[in-house]
Design a protein around this motif. Sequence first.
Motif, short mmCIF file in Angstrom:
data_model
loop_
_atom_site.label_atom_id
_atom_site.label_comp_id
_atom_site.label_asym_id
_atom_site.label_seq_id
_atom_site.Cartn_x
_atom_site.Cartn_y
_atom_site.Cartn_z
N LEU A 44 0.82 -1.21 0.00
CA LEU A 44 0.00 0.00 0.00
C LEU A 44 0.86 1.26 0.00
CD1 LEU A 44 -2.75 -1.13 2.51
CD2 LEU A 44 -2.95 -0.94 0.03
N ILE A 45 1.93 1.25 0.77
CA ILE A 45 2.82 2.42 0.83
C ILE A 45 3.51 2.63 -0.51
CG2 ILE A 45 4.98 3.27 1.85
CD1 ILE A 45 4.05 1.97 4.48
N ILE A 46 4.05 1.57 -1.09
CA ILE A 46 4.74 1.70 -2.37
C ILE A 46 3.77 2.10 -3.47
CG2 ILE A 46 6.00 0.37 -4.13
CD1 ILE A 46 7.29 -1.17 -1.79
N THR A 47 2.55 1.59 -3.42
CA THR A 47 1.54 1.98 -4.41
C THR A 47 1.29 3.49 -4.36
OG1 THR A 47 0.49 -0.18 -4.28
CG2 THR A 47 -0.82 1.60 -5.20
N GLU A 48 1.18 4.03 -3.17
CA GLU A 48 0.94 5.47 -3.05
C GLU A 48 2.18 6.31 -3.39
OE1 GLU A 48 -1.85 7.25 -2.58
OE2 GLU A 48 -2.78 5.29 -2.88
N LEU A 49 3.35 5.83 -3.00
CA LEU A 49 4.56 6.60 -3.27
C LEU A 49 4.93 6.64 -4.74
CD1 LEU A 49 6.91 5.62 -0.31
CD2 LEU A 49 5.69 7.77 -0.66
N THR A 56 -2.95 7.66 -15.32
CA THR A 56 -2.83 6.37 -14.65
C THR A 56 -2.73 5.27 -15.70
OG1 THR A 56 -4.18 7.18 -12.83
CG2 THR A 56 -3.90 4.80 -13.00
N PRO A 57 -1.59 4.57 -15.77
CA PRO A 57 -1.47 3.47 -16.73
C PRO A 57 -2.41 2.32 -16.39
CG PRO A 57 0.67 4.05 -15.77
CD PRO A 57 -0.37 4.80 -15.02
N THR A 58 -2.69 1.48 -17.37
CA THR A 58 -3.64 0.39 -17.16
C THR A 58 -3.14 -0.62 -16.12
OG1 THR A 58 -2.70 -0.78 -19.04
CG2 THR A 58 -4.65 0.56 -19.44
N TRP A 59 -1.84 -0.84 -16.05
CA TRP A 59 -1.32 -1.81 -15.09
C TRP A 59 -1.55 -1.34 -13.66
CZ3 TRP A 59 2.57 -0.82 -11.56
CH2 TRP A 59 3.36 0.31 -11.79
N ARG A 60 -1.57 -0.01 -13.45
CA ARG A 60 -1.82 0.51 -12.09
C ARG A 60 -3.28 0.38 -11.72
NH1 ARG A 60 2.06 2.61 -9.05
NH2 ARG A 60 0.48 3.64 -7.84
N LYS A 61 -4.17 0.41 -12.72
CA LYS A 61 -5.59 0.23 -12.42
C LYS A 61 -5.88 -1.18 -11.92
CE LYS A 61 -7.05 3.70 -15.72
NZ LYS A 61 -7.71 3.97 -17.00
N ARG A 62 -5.08 -2.14 -12.39
CA ARG A 62 -5.27 -3.53 -11.95
C ARG A 62 -4.78 -3.76 -10.53
NH1 ARG A 62 -2.23 -5.40 -16.65
NH2 ARG A 62 -3.28 -4.27 -18.29
N LEU A 63 -3.96 -2.86 -10.02
CA LEU A 63 -3.48 -3.00 -8.64
C LEU A 63 -4.63 -2.92 -7.64
CD1 LEU A 63 -0.21 -0.87 -8.63
CD2 LEU A 63 -0.42 -3.34 -8.76
N ARG A 64 -5.69 -2.25 -8.04
CA ARG A 64 -6.85 -2.11 -7.18
C ARG A 64 -7.40 -3.48 -6.76
NH1 ARG A 64 -11.18 1.09 -10.13
NH2 ARG A 64 -9.24 1.72 -11.11
N GLY A 70 -6.04 -8.35 -0.95
CA GLY A 70 -5.21 -8.28 0.25
C GLY A 70 -6.00 -7.84 1.46
N LEU A 71 -6.88 -6.87 1.28
CA LEU A 71 -7.70 -6.41 2.40
C LEU A 71 -8.70 -7.48 2.83
CD1 LEU A 71 -8.28 -2.67 1.44
CD2 LEU A 71 -6.74 -3.60 3.17
N ALA A 72 -9.20 -8.29 1.88
CA ALA A 72 -10.10 -9.38 2.23
C ALA A 72 -9.37 -10.43 3.06
CB ALA A 72 -10.68 -10.01 0.96
N VAL A 73 -8.15 -10.77 2.68
CA VAL A 73 -7.36 -11.73 3.46
C VAL A 73 -7.04 -11.14 4.84
CG1 VAL A 73 -5.17 -12.98 3.56
CG2 VAL A 73 -6.43 -12.85 1.42
N PHE A 74 -6.74 -9.84 4.89
CA PHE A 74 -6.50 -9.17 6.16
C PHE A 74 -7.73 -9.28 7.06
CE2 PHE A 74 -6.83 -5.16 8.63
CZ PHE A 74 -5.76 -5.38 9.49
N GLY A 75 -8.91 -9.08 6.49
CA GLY A 75 -10.15 -9.23 7.25
C GLY A 75 -10.33 -10.65 7.77
N MET A 76 -9.94 -11.64 6.98
CA MET A 76 -10.03 -13.02 7.43
C MET A 76 -9.08 -13.27 8.60
SD MET A 76 -10.53 -15.13 3.83
CE MET A 76 -9.13 -16.11 4.23
N PHE A 77 -7.87 -12.69 8.55
CA PHE A 77 -6.93 -12.82 9.66
C PHE A 77 -7.50 -12.19 10.93
CE2 PHE A 77 -3.01 -13.08 6.70
CZ PHE A 77 -3.12 -14.46 6.65
N ILE A 78 -8.14 -11.05 10.78
CA ILE A 78 -8.74 -10.36 11.94
C ILE A 78 -9.85 -11.22 12.54
CG2 ILE A 78 -10.10 -8.34 12.65
CD1 ILE A 78 -7.16 -7.73 12.26
#
Length: 91
Positions: A44-49, A56-64, A70-78
């Motif tokens: 997330l930090i590197i994406t913002e930096l 916005t290139p198309t490859w960056r749109k796919r990062l979403r 990743g946030l869904a897996v984080f929610g599962m860990f929580i």
Amino acid sequence: MPTQRRQRFIHGQLAWMLVTLVLLAALGAVSLETFFLISLLGFLIITELTAPLNVTPTWRKRLRWIIFAGLAVFGMFILRFLQRTLLPEVF
């Protein structure tokens, strides 16, 4: 052919993950959850930096989608942590 910005992004993420793994190993705290969470934070930090200002290139749109996954897996860990903490007799 990857662009220079894409390569910089990939190299930054790989360096973040390698440093994370080395530090966790040095501290004796290596676990899948910890490594994943710190790697996601770095992603997330590197994406913002490295975000471009105007176009916005198309490859960056796919990062979403990677961020959402990743946030869904984080929610599962929580949820797993809460289940182990609040209902210890079940797990």
